[in-house]
Enzyme design. Structure first.
Site, PDB file in Angstrom:
ATOM      1  N   ARG A  93     -11.687  62.959  15.568  1.00  0.00           N
ATOM      2  CA  ARG A  93     -12.986  62.309  15.693  1.00  0.00           C
ATOM      3  C   ARG A  93     -14.125  63.316  15.615  1.00  0.00           C
ATOM      4  O   ARG A  93     -15.281  62.930  15.429  1.00  0.00           O
ATOM      5  CB  ARG A  93     -13.076  61.600  17.047  1.00  0.00           C
ATOM      6  CG  ARG A  93     -12.880  60.116  16.946  1.00  0.00           C
ATOM      7  CD  ARG A  93     -13.105  59.459  18.291  1.00  0.00           C
ATOM      8  NE  ARG A  93     -12.112  58.428  18.513  1.00  0.00           N
ATOM      9  CZ  ARG A  93     -12.156  57.219  17.966  1.00  0.00           C
ATOM     10  NH1 ARG A  93     -13.149  56.895  17.189  1.00  0.00           N
ATOM     11  NH2 ARG A  93     -11.217  56.341  18.212  1.00  0.00           N
ATOM     12  N   ARG A 132     -16.057  37.211  13.261  1.00  0.00           N
ATOM     13  CA  ARG A 132     -14.768  36.870  13.872  1.00  0.00           C
ATOM     14  C   ARG A 132     -14.930  35.844  14.986  1.00  0.00           C
ATOM     15  O   ARG A 132     -15.838  35.945  15.807  1.00  0.00           O
ATOM     16  CB  ARG A 132     -14.126  38.137  14.491  1.00  0.00           C
ATOM     17  CG  ARG A 132     -13.560  39.077  13.461  1.00  0.00           C
ATOM     18  CD  ARG A 132     -12.967  40.281  14.165  1.00  0.00           C
ATOM     19  NE  ARG A 132     -12.636  41.332  13.204  1.00  0.00           N
ATOM     20  CZ  ARG A 132     -12.475  42.614  13.516  1.00  0.00           C
ATOM     21  NH1 ARG A 132     -12.604  43.008  14.777  1.00  0.00           N
ATOM     22  NH2 ARG A 132     -12.180  43.495  12.596  1.00  0.00           N
ATOM     23  N   ARG A 165     -15.695  37.324  20.652  1.00  0.00           N
ATOM     24  CA  ARG A 165     -15.486  38.316  21.713  1.00  0.00           C
ATOM     25  C   ARG A 165     -16.741  39.182  21.841  1.00  0.00           C
ATOM     26  O   ARG A 165     -17.433  39.442  20.859  1.00  0.00           O
ATOM     27  CB  ARG A 165     -14.281  39.202  21.399  1.00  0.00           C
ATOM     28  CG  ARG A 165     -12.943  38.465  21.416  1.00  0.00           C
ATOM     29  CD  ARG A 165     -11.813  39.459  21.292  1.00  0.00           C
ATOM     30  NE  ARG A 165     -12.125  40.469  20.296  1.00  0.00           N
ATOM     31  CZ  ARG A 165     -11.764  41.745  20.360  1.00  0.00           C
ATOM     32  NH1 ARG A 165     -11.069  42.171  21.382  1.00  0.00           N
ATOM     33  NH2 ARG A 165     -12.081  42.579  19.404  1.00  0.00           N
ATOM     34  N   ARG A 176     -21.505  50.622  17.271  1.00  0.00           N
ATOM     35  CA  ARG A 176     -20.269  51.319  16.888  1.00  0.00           C
ATOM     36  C   ARG A 176     -20.425  51.984  15.519  1.00  0.00           C
ATOM     37  O   ARG A 176     -19.913  53.078  15.289  1.00  0.00           O
ATOM     38  CB  ARG A 176     -19.095  50.336  16.868  1.00  0.00           C
ATOM     39  CG  ARG A 176     -18.552  50.032  18.267  1.00  0.00           C
ATOM     40  CD  ARG A 176     -17.756  48.748  18.304  1.00  0.00           C
ATOM     41  NE  ARG A 176     -16.512  48.823  17.546  1.00  0.00           N
ATOM     42  CZ  ARG A 176     -15.798  47.754  17.187  1.00  0.00           C
ATOM     43  NH1 ARG A 176     -16.213  46.554  17.517  1.00  0.00           N
ATOM     44  NH2 ARG A 176     -14.687  47.904  16.527  1.00  0.00           N
TER      45      ARG A 176
END
Ligand SMILES: [Zn+2]
Length: 228
Positions: A93, A132, A165, A176
């Site tokens: 990362r 989603r 969600r 993100r």
């Protein structure tokens, strides 16, 4: 192919990286190493590094790169002993992690053979993730853009209610993506400088993405074994 595949996968949330990682690992019968899983396993098994990592997490601190890399290289070394490669998903990362990984694998004589970057625009990533929905009753997944239910907000299978969600809200996704761009751009350059980075369009059909990923991994791995 003589040389085992040793692959790093990079890509934003929504690019389908996890699916491709799983497919590649299955195809080549090599371990799929995702840092989240490794963390959980080490903490559960109370390994030395797991306990160390837990102490940092409980103190609300970032787990240092050398601890993370230690957990990953333990699995890599195990695979190498069996003559196998590996697929890394979500690791490295940071540049420091990439450097430590490189040191370890080059010294061991089993360097990374391919780095694949699954490319997807931020707008498409948001569309995929923020679209989603999940059925509260049977958990069946939907996507309001890509695979909508017949009736809005209602599960086709069981007429349960469909919800989004919290992790998938547009705000969370945008955050993100920001983190991803900050962390990952330098990694793309890092592997590009080493001549093993290839970009793959992640907007294509999922099977087509797999075909391209496989072809790319095999070409790069053949090049790597030719160079040795
Ligand atoms: Zn349902």
């Amino acid at each position: 192919m003589n040389e085992p595949v040793r692959v790093v996968l990079l890509g934003p949330p929504g690019a389908g990286k996890g699916t491709q990682a799983y497919r590649l690992a299955t195809r080549y019968d090599v371990p799929l190493i995702s840092t989240g899983d490794i963390f959980r396993r080490n903490v559960e098994e109370q390994s030395e590094l797991g306990l160390e990592a837990k102490a940092y997490m409980e103190a609300g601190e970032l787990v240092p790169d050398d601890v993370v890399v230690g957990m990953v290289t333990a699995v890599i070394d195990e695979a190498h002993k069996e003559g196998k490669g590996f697929i890394l998903d979500g690791f490295p990362r940071t540049i420091r992690q990439a450097e430590l990984l490189e040191e370890h694998t080059v010294e061991g004589g089993f360097p990374i053979t391919a780095a694949l970057a699954f490319m997807l625009s931020d707008e498409l990533a948001v569309k995929r993730i923020a679209g989603r929905r999940t059925c509260v009753v049977c958990q069946r997944p939907y996507n309001v853009e890509l695979s909508p239910p017949r009736e809005e907000g209602v599960c086709d299978r069981c007429t349960g209610r469909l919800i989004q969600r919290e992790d998938d809200s547009e705000e969370t996704v945008r955050h993100r993506l920001e983190v991803y761009h900050q962390q990952t751009q330098p990694l793309l350059e890092y592997y590009s400088e080493r001549g093993i980075l290839r970009e793959i369009d992640a907007y294509a059909d999922v099977d087509l993405v797999t075909d391209r990923a496989v072809a790319t991994v095999e070409r790069l791995t053949a090049d790597a074994s030719g160079a040795r």
